[in-house]
Write an enzyme that holds these catalytic residues in place. Structure first.
Site, PDB file in Angstrom:
ATOM      1  N   LYS A 132       0.862  -1.187   0.000  1.00 48.72           N
ATOM      2  CA  LYS A 132       0.000   0.000   0.000  1.00 48.72           C
ATOM      3  C   LYS A 132       0.895   1.232   0.000  1.00 48.72           C
ATOM      4  O   LYS A 132       1.893   1.273   0.734  1.00 48.72           O
ATOM      5  CB  LYS A 132      -0.861  -0.058   1.266  1.00 48.72           C
ATOM      6  CG  LYS A 132      -1.936   0.997   1.414  1.00 48.72           C
ATOM      7  CD  LYS A 132      -2.728   0.701   2.695  1.00 48.72           C
ATOM      8  CE  LYS A 132      -3.872   1.672   2.912  1.00 48.72           C
ATOM      9  NZ  LYS A 132      -4.636   1.349   4.141  1.00 48.72           N
ATOM     10  N   SER A 177      -9.479   1.370   3.292  1.00 51.60           N
ATOM     11  CA  SER A 177      -8.617   2.089   2.371  1.00 51.60           C
ATOM     12  C   SER A 177      -7.573   1.207   1.670  1.00 51.60           C
ATOM     13  O   SER A 177      -6.970   1.661   0.705  1.00 51.60           O
ATOM     14  CB  SER A 177      -7.917   3.203   3.122  1.00 51.60           C
ATOM     15  OG  SER A 177      -7.032   2.660   4.090  1.00 51.60           O
ATOM     16  N   SER A 182      -9.596  -0.992   7.549  1.00 56.97           N
ATOM     17  CA  SER A 182      -9.051  -0.734   6.210  1.00 56.97           C
ATOM     18  C   SER A 182      -8.324  -1.906   5.566  1.00 56.97           C
ATOM     19  O   SER A 182      -8.003  -1.844   4.385  1.00 56.97           O
ATOM     20  CB  SER A 182      -8.107   0.467   6.247  1.00 56.97           C
ATOM     21  OG  SER A 182      -8.843   1.656   6.127  1.00 56.97           O
TER      22      SER A 182
END
Lengths: 528, 106
Positions: free
Chosen positions: A95, A171, A195
Site C-alpha cells: 500500500k 482504504s 481498512s
C-alpha cells in the site's frame, strides 16, 4: 493455472524444489498486471474511458525492474543452495502508505506526489529480507481516509475485480484488488478502522488486522497513531499466516511494537478447532446509523446475504468440534463509529500538521512572500477534501472548550468498547470466548459513486470492524461466500490480544472444511 | 452539547488548520462536519460513571512487553544531502522559505 494465480505457500514449495524460478513468477505477475490493471493511478488523470471502467487500476507505481532484480537475486540464492528466506520469490504489493527507499511514497495525496522515501518501512524491509519481491506500490484512499478508494488523488481509482462497476473497499483497496486479481500473491495493507478487513471482504480475500503492537509501524505514513496496524492481505489463510510470521515482532524503531514472542503460526495452523469457544453476538447482526435527514439513530438488521454466511460458518465450526456460544452481549459496538469520528480525527489532524510545503513534498507554485500564506496555499492545493475534513473535525473536537464533551468522552467510550471484549474473552466469566465470529461488513461492495461524498455513510461501512481498532485486539476477515449479485461476503473473527495464532487456526479450519464448495470455484469477473 | 458549527467558528477553524478554501469546498466541508457531529452526538447519551477512565490506546502497555527505549545517542545520518534534497527549495544546505511574518503575542 497460471503462476500468478498460485498461492504464496505453494509457490514457495515449487520454488524450493526448483520447479519454477522466481523470475518466471514475477514475469507472470507483471503480465497479469499488463492484462487487467489498465493505467496506473496518476494526478490530473483526465476523464475515464470505457476501457478504464473495465480495469482494476490497483497500482500507483509499478517497480518492474526493481522486482525483476530482486527475483533474479532469489534465483541465484536458490541455485547456490543458500537459504533464500521464508518468502523467497513471492510477489507482493505494498500500500502506498509505506515508505520504501527510492520509490515514490505518495499516500495517494498530491501533497506527497513528488516524495521519494529515503528509508524503508520495517514490514516491507522484513518481507524483502525474507526474499519477497515487491511489484509496486498500490493505491488507497488519500492518506487512508475512506472506505472505497474513490478519494485517492491518483485516478483512476482501484475497482473491484469481482465487478469493476463496484468499489474494492478501502482504504487498502489497491492491496485487496491486486491480490484478488492475481496480480500479486500477497499485499501489505494497514487497518485503522477496518481498512484491511473491509476491502478484503469486498474483494473475496483474506485480511488480517494484527493486535496493535504486533507489527511495527515504522515507515508507515501516520493517520491515527493509536489505531494504525499494518497487516497481511492474502488469498488464503496459510499465506496470511506465512506473511504475518515475517512481519510480526518487536522493532527498536517503534516503541509501540510489543516485546511479545511471535509464535510459529504455520506449525499450529491445522490444529483444528475442537474445544474452542466461538461466540456470536446479536450486537454484530444489526447496524445503527444516523438518519441522513433527521440525525435520529435507526437500527436495522443486516441483509440476509450478509448474515447467512456467518451463521453457516458457525455451523461448520460446530461440526468440527468448536463450541458455539450465542447471545454474547457487546452493547458498546454501536458507539464504535461515533467515538472513532472523534479519536481518529484528533490524531489525523495532529499527524497532518507536518505537511507544510517546507521540508518535503508539494509546495505551491504561486508566488508567495509570506510563510503563513505559503502554508495555507500549499495545504489548500495539496490536500483533497477528505484530509481537510479530518483536520477541521480533529481541531474542533479537541479544542479546549469542546474537548471534555467530545475527545475526552470518546476516549472513555473507548474503554467501554475494550471492556466488552475483555469480558467476552475473560476465562473467569460466563462466556470465556476464544473468538467472536461476526460479519465483516454491513453490505457487500457498493457501486462506484453510490456513497462517496457522504462522509457519514462512508464511515459506517466500518461499523463492524472499528471496535477491534479501539480495543487494539486482532481481527481476521475471511471469504464466506457470494451474495445474489455474485459479490464476495466476508466473515470476521475477533480474539484477545496477540491471539492471531488462534484466529488463523479457526480460519484455516473453516477454509479447509469449505474448500470444495461451489462459491469457491467462481472467479472474479476480470479473470473470467 | 453545542448544536452545530456556525460559519464564524468554521472560518476560525480553517485559519487554525492553516487551510484556505474556496466557497464550494467550504460549503461541502461545513455540511459534512455538521453531519458528522450529529453522529458524534450519540456519545452524549452514553452513561459514563467515574470508574470509566480514558483509554488512549486499546492494548495495555505493560512494562513487560514494552520495548526499552533506545539509548539517546547522536548518530549522524550517512547522507544528509539526500534528506535536504527532498525540500522544495534549498540553498547551500539550508531550506529556503519566504519571509516569516512577525506577530506580536497578546
Amino acid at each position: 493455472m497460471e503462476l500468478c494465480d498460485i498461492p504464496a505457500y505453494e509457490l514457495s514449495l515449487l520454488l524450493r524444489q526448483r520447479q519454477i524460478s522466481a523470475e518466471e513468477v514475477t514475469r507472470a505477475c507483471l503480465e497479469r498486471i499488463d492484462a487487467v490493471d489498465g493505467r496506473s493511478g496518476a494526478l490530473d488523470a483526465g476523464s475515464l474511458t470505457p476501457e478504464d471502467e473495465q480495469k482494476v487500476h490497483a497500482f500507483i507505481t509499478i517497480t518492474r525492474e526493481r522486482a525483476l532484480n530482486q527475483a533474479r537475486a532469489v534465483d541465484q540464492k536458490l541455485a547456490a543452495g543458500d537459504d533464500p528466506g521464508l518468502l523467497a520469490g513471492i510477489p507482493f504489493t505494498a500500500k502506498d502508505i509505506f515508505c520504501v527507499r527510492g520509490t515514490p511514497s505518495t499516500a495517494a495525496s498530491r501533497i506527497l506526489a513528488n516524495y521519494t522515501a529515503p528509508y524503508t518501512a520495517t514490514p516491507v524491509a522484513r518481507m524483502e529480507a525474507a526474499g519477497a519481491v515487491m511489484l509496486g506500490k498500490v493505491n488507497l484512499d488519500e492518506f487512508t481516509y475512506g472506505s472505497s478508494n474513490e478519494s485517492s488523488a491518483f485516478q483512476p481509482a482501484p475497482r473491484n475485480p469481482w465487478n469493476p462497476a463496484h468499489v474494492p473497499g478501502g482504504s487498502s483497496g489497491g492491496s485487496t484488488s491486486s491480490v484478488a486479481a492475481g496480480e500479486a500473491a500477497l499485499s501489505l495493507g494497514t487497518d485503522t478502522a477496518g481498512s484491511i478487513r473491509q476491502p478484503a471482504a469486498f474483494c473475496g480475500v483474506v485480511g488480517v488486522k494484527p493486535t496493535y503492537g504486533r507489527v511495527s509501524r515504522y515507515g508507515l505514513i501516520a493517520f491515527g497513531s493509536s489505531l494504525d496496524c499494518p497487516g497481511p492481505v492474502a488469498r488464503n489463510v496459510v499465506d496470511a499466516a506465512l506473511m504475518l510470521q515475517v512481519i510480526a515482532g518487536a522493532d527498536p524503531r517503534d516503541s509501540t511494537a510489543a516485546n511479545v514472542p511471535v509464535p510459529d503460526y504455520l506449525a499450529q495452523l491445522e490444529g483444528g478447532v475442537k474445544g474452542l469457544r466461538i461466540g456470536l453476538s446479536p450486537d454484530y447482526f444489526r447496524i445503527a446509523f444516523p438518519d441522513p435527514q433527521t440525525g435520529e439513530y435507526r437500527e436495522q438488521p443486516l441483509p440476509v446475504d450478509i448474515e447467512t454466511p456467518v451463521l453457516r460458518a458457525a455451523e461448520v465450526l460446530a461440526s468440527l468440534g468448536a463450541e458455539i456460544v450465542e447471545d454474547v452481549p457487546m452493547p458498546n459496538t454501536r458507539y464504535g463509529i461515533p467515538a472513532y469520528f472523534v479519536i481518529s480525527r484528533v490524531e489525523a489532524a495532529s499527524n497532518l500538521h507536518r505537511y507544510d510545503g517546507v521540508k518535503y513534498g508539494y509546495r505551491t507554485q504561486q508566488p508567495i512572500d509570506d510563510l503563513t500564506k505559503l502554508y495555507r496555499q500549499t495545504r489548500n492545493e495539496g490536500f483533497g477534501l477528505q484530509p481537510k475534513l479530518r483536520i477541521l473535525m480533529g481541531m474542533y473536537v479537541s479544542a479546549a472548550q469542546y474537548s471534555a464533551q467530545y475527545y475526552q468522552r470518546a476516549l472513555r467510550v473507548r474503554t467501554l468498547i475494550r471492556r466488552d471484549f475483555e469480558q467476552a474473552f475473560d476465562r473467569s466469566r460466563k462466556h470465556r470466548l476464544d473468538a467472536l465470529l461476526t460479519p465483516t461488513t454491513p453490505t457487500t461492495a457498493f457501486k462506484m459513486g453510490a456513497v462517496y461524498g457522504d462522509s457519514v455513510l462512508m464511515q459506517y461501512a466500518d461499523q463492524l470492524t472499528v471496535p477491534a481498532n479501539h480495543a487494539g485486539i486482532p481481527g481476521l476477515s475471511l471469504p464466506g461466500g457470494l451474495d445474489a449479485d455474485r459479490l464476495p461476503v466476508g466473515i470476521q473473527l475477533l480474539g484477545p490480544d496477540f491471539s492471531e495464532d488462534v484466529l488463523l487456526r479457526i480460519g484455516r479450519a473453516y477454509e479447509l472444511a469449505t474448500q470444495t464448495e461451489d462459491w469457491r470455484k467462481v472467479k472474479p469477473m476480470v479473470l473470467r | 452539547m453545542s448544536d452545530s458549527i456556525d460559519r464564524d467558528t468554521f472560518d476560525h477553524l480553517v485559519g487554525l488548520a492553516a487551510l484556505e478554501l474556496d466557497q464550494q469546498q467550504a460549503d461541502y466541508l461545513l455540511r459534512e462536519l455538521n453531519n458528522q457531529l450529529k453522529a458524534i452526538r450519540e456519545l452524549a447519551a452514553i452513561p459514563l460513571d467515574e470508574n470509566v477512565p480514558a483509554s488512549l490506546h486499546g492494548v495495555p502497555y505493560a512494562s513487560a512487553v514494552s520495548p526499552e527505549l533506545r539509548a539517546d545517542v547522536w548518530r549522524p545520518h550517512p547522507n544528509p544531502e539526500e534528506i535536504i534534497a527532498q525540500a522544495p527549495a534549498t540553498r547551500d544546505g539550508y531550506i529556503v522559505v519566504p519571509d516569516i511574518p512577525h506577530t506580536t503575542l497578546e
